[in-house]
Motif scaffolding. Sequence first.
Motif, PDB file in Angstrom:
ATOM      1  N   THR A  30       0.848  -1.195   0.000  1.00  0.00           N
ATOM      2  CA  THR A  30       0.000   0.000   0.000  1.00  0.00           C
ATOM      3  C   THR A  30       0.876   1.235   0.000  1.00  0.00           C
ATOM      4  O   THR A  30       1.750   1.386   0.860  1.00  0.00           O
ATOM      5  CB  THR A  30      -0.909   0.031   1.243  1.00  0.00           C
ATOM      6  OG1 THR A  30      -1.697  -1.163   1.279  1.00  0.00           O
ATOM      7  CG2 THR A  30      -1.837   1.239   1.193  1.00  0.00           C
ATOM      8  N   GLN A  31       0.625   2.118  -0.967  1.00  0.00           N
ATOM      9  CA  GLN A  31       1.398   3.344  -1.052  1.00  0.00           C
ATOM     10  C   GLN A  31       0.540   4.550  -0.681  1.00  0.00           C
ATOM     11  O   GLN A  31      -0.651   4.602  -0.994  1.00  0.00           O
ATOM     12  CB  GLN A  31       1.944   3.541  -2.468  1.00  0.00           C
ATOM     13  CG  GLN A  31       2.999   2.506  -2.830  1.00  0.00           C
ATOM     14  CD  GLN A  31       3.646   2.819  -4.159  1.00  0.00           C
ATOM     15  OE1 GLN A  31       3.517   2.082  -5.129  1.00  0.00           O
ATOM     16  NE2 GLN A  31       4.386   3.933  -4.195  1.00  0.00           N
ATOM     17  N   SER A  32       1.183   5.516  -0.016  1.00  0.00           N
ATOM     18  CA  SER A  32       0.488   6.756   0.334  1.00  0.00           C
ATOM     19  C   SER A  32       1.457   7.927   0.289  1.00  0.00           C
ATOM     20  O   SER A  32       2.661   7.743   0.505  1.00  0.00           O
ATOM     21  CB  SER A  32      -0.130   6.623   1.729  1.00  0.00           C
ATOM     22  OG  SER A  32       0.870   6.407   2.706  1.00  0.00           O
ATOM     23  N   GLU A  91      -1.793   8.956  -2.469  1.00  0.00           N
ATOM     24  CA  GLU A  91      -2.009   8.624  -3.885  1.00  0.00           C
ATOM     25  C   GLU A  91      -1.420   9.702  -4.773  1.00  0.00           C
ATOM     26  O   GLU A  91      -0.913   9.420  -5.856  1.00  0.00           O
ATOM     27  CB  GLU A  91      -3.502   8.494  -4.165  1.00  0.00           C
ATOM     28  CG  GLU A  91      -4.127   7.264  -3.555  1.00  0.00           C
ATOM     29  CD  GLU A  91      -5.573   7.097  -3.991  1.00  0.00           C
ATOM     30  OE1 GLU A  91      -6.288   6.291  -3.364  1.00  0.00           O
ATOM     31  OE2 GLU A  91      -5.992   7.770  -4.949  1.00  0.00           O
ATOM     32  N   ALA A  92      -1.530  10.964  -4.339  1.00  0.00           N
ATOM     33  CA  ALA A  92      -1.011  12.084  -5.109  1.00  0.00           C
ATOM     34  C   ALA A  92      -0.388  13.096  -4.162  1.00  0.00           C
ATOM     35  O   ALA A  92      -0.839  13.254  -3.022  1.00  0.00           O
ATOM     36  CB  ALA A  92      -2.124  12.736  -5.932  1.00  0.00           C
ATOM     37  N   THR A 143       5.180   9.263 -11.486  1.00  0.00           N
ATOM     38  CA  THR A 143       4.557   8.333 -10.547  1.00  0.00           C
ATOM     39  C   THR A 143       5.635   7.410 -10.007  1.00  0.00           C
ATOM     40  O   THR A 143       6.424   6.848 -10.770  1.00  0.00           O
ATOM     41  CB  THR A 143       3.450   7.517 -11.237  1.00  0.00           C
ATOM     42  OG1 THR A 143       2.408   8.402 -11.654  1.00  0.00           O
ATOM     43  CG2 THR A 143       2.859   6.482 -10.285  1.00  0.00           C
ATOM     44  N   GLN A 197      -0.062   0.767  -5.746  1.00  0.00           N
ATOM     45  CA  GLN A 197      -0.754   1.506  -6.789  1.00  0.00           C
ATOM     46  C   GLN A 197      -0.029   2.782  -7.182  1.00  0.00           C
ATOM     47  O   GLN A 197      -0.424   3.430  -8.155  1.00  0.00           O
ATOM     48  CB  GLN A 197      -2.178   1.821  -6.351  1.00  0.00           C
ATOM     49  CG  GLN A 197      -3.024   0.567  -6.205  1.00  0.00           C
ATOM     50  CD  GLN A 197      -4.462   0.889  -5.883  1.00  0.00           C
ATOM     51  OE1 GLN A 197      -4.973   1.932  -6.257  1.00  0.00           O
ATOM     52  NE2 GLN A 197      -5.127  -0.017  -5.191  1.00  0.00           N
ATOM     53  N   THR A 242       2.392   6.505  -6.156  1.00  0.00           N
ATOM     54  CA  THR A 242       2.166   7.883  -5.732  1.00  0.00           C
ATOM     55  C   THR A 242       2.547   8.791  -6.889  1.00  0.00           C
ATOM     56  O   THR A 242       3.675   8.712  -7.395  1.00  0.00           O
ATOM     57  CB  THR A 242       3.018   8.250  -4.508  1.00  0.00           C
ATOM     58  OG1 THR A 242       2.595   7.486  -3.385  1.00  0.00           O
ATOM     59  CG2 THR A 242       2.899   9.740  -4.189  1.00  0.00           C
ATOM     60  N   THR A 243       1.608   9.629  -7.310  1.00  0.00           N
ATOM     61  CA  THR A 243       1.869  10.564  -8.402  1.00  0.00           C
ATOM     62  C   THR A 243       2.340  11.882  -7.818  1.00  0.00           C
ATOM     63  O   THR A 243       1.608  12.535  -7.081  1.00  0.00           O
ATOM     64  CB  THR A 243       0.614  10.773  -9.255  1.00  0.00           C
ATOM     65  OG1 THR A 243       0.231   9.511  -9.818  1.00  0.00           O
ATOM     66  CG2 THR A 243       0.891  11.760 -10.382  1.00  0.00           C
ATOM     67  N   GLY A 289      -6.347   2.088 -10.397  1.00  0.00           N
ATOM     68  CA  GLY A 289      -6.905   1.505  -9.180  1.00  0.00           C
ATOM     69  C   GLY A 289      -6.367   0.136  -8.834  1.00  0.00           C
ATOM     70  O   GLY A 289      -6.643  -0.388  -7.753  1.00  0.00           O
TER      71      GLY A 289
END
Lengths: 111, 114
Positions: A5-7, A9-10, A85, A103, A105-106, B40
């Motif tokens: 899990t990445q955080s 997302e942006a 990203t 998923q 991080t942008t 997603g």
Amino acid sequence: EDQVTQSPEALRLQEGESSSLNCSYTVSGLRGLFWYRQDPGKGPEFLFTLYSAGEEKEKERLKATLTKKESFLHITAPKPEDSATYLCAVQALGNTGKLIFGQGTTLQVKP
Amino acid sequence: DAGITQSPRHKVTETGTPVTLRCHQTENHRYMYWYRQDPGHGLRLIHYSYGVKDTDKGEVSDGYSVSRSKTEDFLLTLESATSSQTSVYFCAISDMGGQNQPQHFGDGTRLSIL
């Protein structure tokens, strides 16, 4: 189940504003953790591999660190060309070459 | 840059038609992988190969088959394409998949199934 899990997302930063990206993982024995950069319309570009807790690697303005549960990608004084990203992936023991990706991080760095 | 070429780079086709994507490498690496990337979901492994004629399934292998008749080429086939297979497909290679070697990626094939 192996999971990454990445955080966040942006992330939007001003040029020169340092920050960190997080990658949390659960895996049944870690063989390696990989960081990639992906530009629009391109494939992921390899940045770092980390193998064990406490390990750190650096490349220009990027520094990756690893603990037993997470990895951080620290970006120091970012420039607009760092916008991309960033993907994190783990390889578990016994899984021949298989990577589990987060998923991403942008990151957007504004001048 | 790793010598990986994916073809075609873009393709639009209709539901029910067969589709084959090609990955060609000039690095003589043993391991080759096919991933799909969807919003997603991130990158998910479809199939991989650990040598000529040696392949195995990944996380999302249903509806896909692969073949590797020589070291440099790895083909991904959608036997009867469905709209759910619209995605960006990436090929990756690594020298020794079980030895912490990073995977290097091609620039992808954008596939649209109407």
